[in-house]
Motif scaffolding. Structure first.
Motif, PDB file in Angstrom:
ATOM      1  N   UNK A   1       0.818  -1.208   0.000  1.00 34.86           N
ATOM      2  CA  UNK A   1       0.000   0.000   0.000  1.00 34.86           C
ATOM      3  C   UNK A   1       0.854   1.260   0.000  1.00 34.86           C
ATOM      4  N   UNK A   2       2.159   1.099   0.149  1.00 34.24           N
ATOM      5  CA  UNK A   2       3.038   2.266   0.199  1.00 34.24           C
ATOM      6  C   UNK A   2       3.341   2.783  -1.206  1.00 34.24           C
ATOM      7  N   UNK A   3       3.699   4.042  -1.245  1.00 31.18           N
ATOM      8  CA  UNK A   3       4.045   4.685  -2.512  1.00 31.18           C
ATOM      9  C   UNK A   3       5.331   4.091  -3.068  1.00 31.18           C
ATOM     10  N   UNK A   4       5.458   3.988  -4.385  1.00 32.98           N
ATOM     11  CA  UNK A   4       6.713   3.511  -4.969  1.00 32.98           C
ATOM     12  C   UNK A   4       7.857   4.446  -4.609  1.00 32.98           C
ATOM     13  N   UNK A   5       9.036   3.856  -4.430  1.00 32.16           N
ATOM     14  CA  UNK A   5      10.224   4.641  -4.111  1.00 32.16           C
ATOM     15  C   UNK A   5      10.824   5.221  -5.384  1.00 32.16           C
ATOM     16  N   UNK A   6      11.464   6.360  -5.221  1.00 34.77           N
ATOM     17  CA  UNK A   6      12.130   7.028  -6.331  1.00 34.77           C
ATOM     18  C   UNK A   6      13.583   6.578  -6.353  1.00 34.77           C
ATOM     19  N   UNK A   7      14.038   6.088  -7.482  1.00 33.25           N
ATOM     20  CA  UNK A   7      15.406   5.579  -7.597  1.00 33.25           C
ATOM     21  C   UNK A   7      16.451   6.644  -7.282  1.00 33.25           C
ATOM     22  N   UNK A   8      16.251   7.851  -7.773  1.00 32.50           N
ATOM     23  CA  UNK A   8      17.236   8.922  -7.556  1.00 32.50           C
ATOM     24  C   UNK A   8      17.336   9.282  -6.077  1.00 32.50           C
ATOM     25  N   UNK A   9      16.202   9.334  -5.396  1.00 35.81           N
ATOM     26  CA  UNK A   9      16.210   9.633  -3.961  1.00 35.81           C
ATOM     27  C   UNK A   9      16.943   8.542  -3.202  1.00 35.81           C
ATOM     28  N   UNK A  10      16.696   7.285  -3.555  1.00 35.93           N
ATOM     29  CA  UNK A  10      17.353   6.162  -2.880  1.00 35.93           C
ATOM     30  C   UNK A  10      18.857   6.154  -3.131  1.00 35.93           C
ATOM     31  N   UNK A  11      19.274   6.535  -4.329  1.00 34.39           N
ATOM     32  CA  UNK A  11      20.710   6.626  -4.644  1.00 34.39           C
ATOM     33  C   UNK A  11      21.363   7.692  -3.780  1.00 34.39           C
TER      34      UNK A  11
END
Length: 95
Positions: free
Chosen positions: A66-76
């Motif tokens: 149910x959580x929002x998808x993570x952003x790859x750039x933010x995770x990097x």
């Protein structure tokens, strides 16, 4: 376990087939102890990579959240910050 295997679930855009296969390859390398298998073990090694890739893809397709998808750039950027905190500024040469 292998720290090089990255989380592939719940990203936008979703993990690619290449990313899933690369994670499977890292996993098989880790559990077999082979970076490159010998000719006599090559077919078993490659078969294991194919099977782990299929299992990982099936898993990723069947998971729900149910959580929002993570952003790859933010995770990097978060990973870089953790690395800098742990090991000091890694990009001293680029400063």
């Amino acid at each position: 376990m292998c720290l090089n295997i990255k989380t592939l679930y719940n990203f936008e855009p979703p993990a690619t087939e290449d990313e899933i296969q690369a994670a499977a390859l890292q996993f098989v390398r880790k559990i077999s102890g082979f970076q490159q298998p010998s000719k006599s073990n090559e077919e078993a090694f490659n078969q294991a990579v194919r099977e782990v890739t299929q299992a990982a893809a099936k898993l990723l397709e069947s998971l729900v959240t149910n959580s929002e998808p993570r952003n790859r750039e933010v995770e990097i950027e978060r990973a870089r910050a953790r690395s800098a905190k742990r090991f000091g500024t890694a990009n001293k040469a680029n400063s």
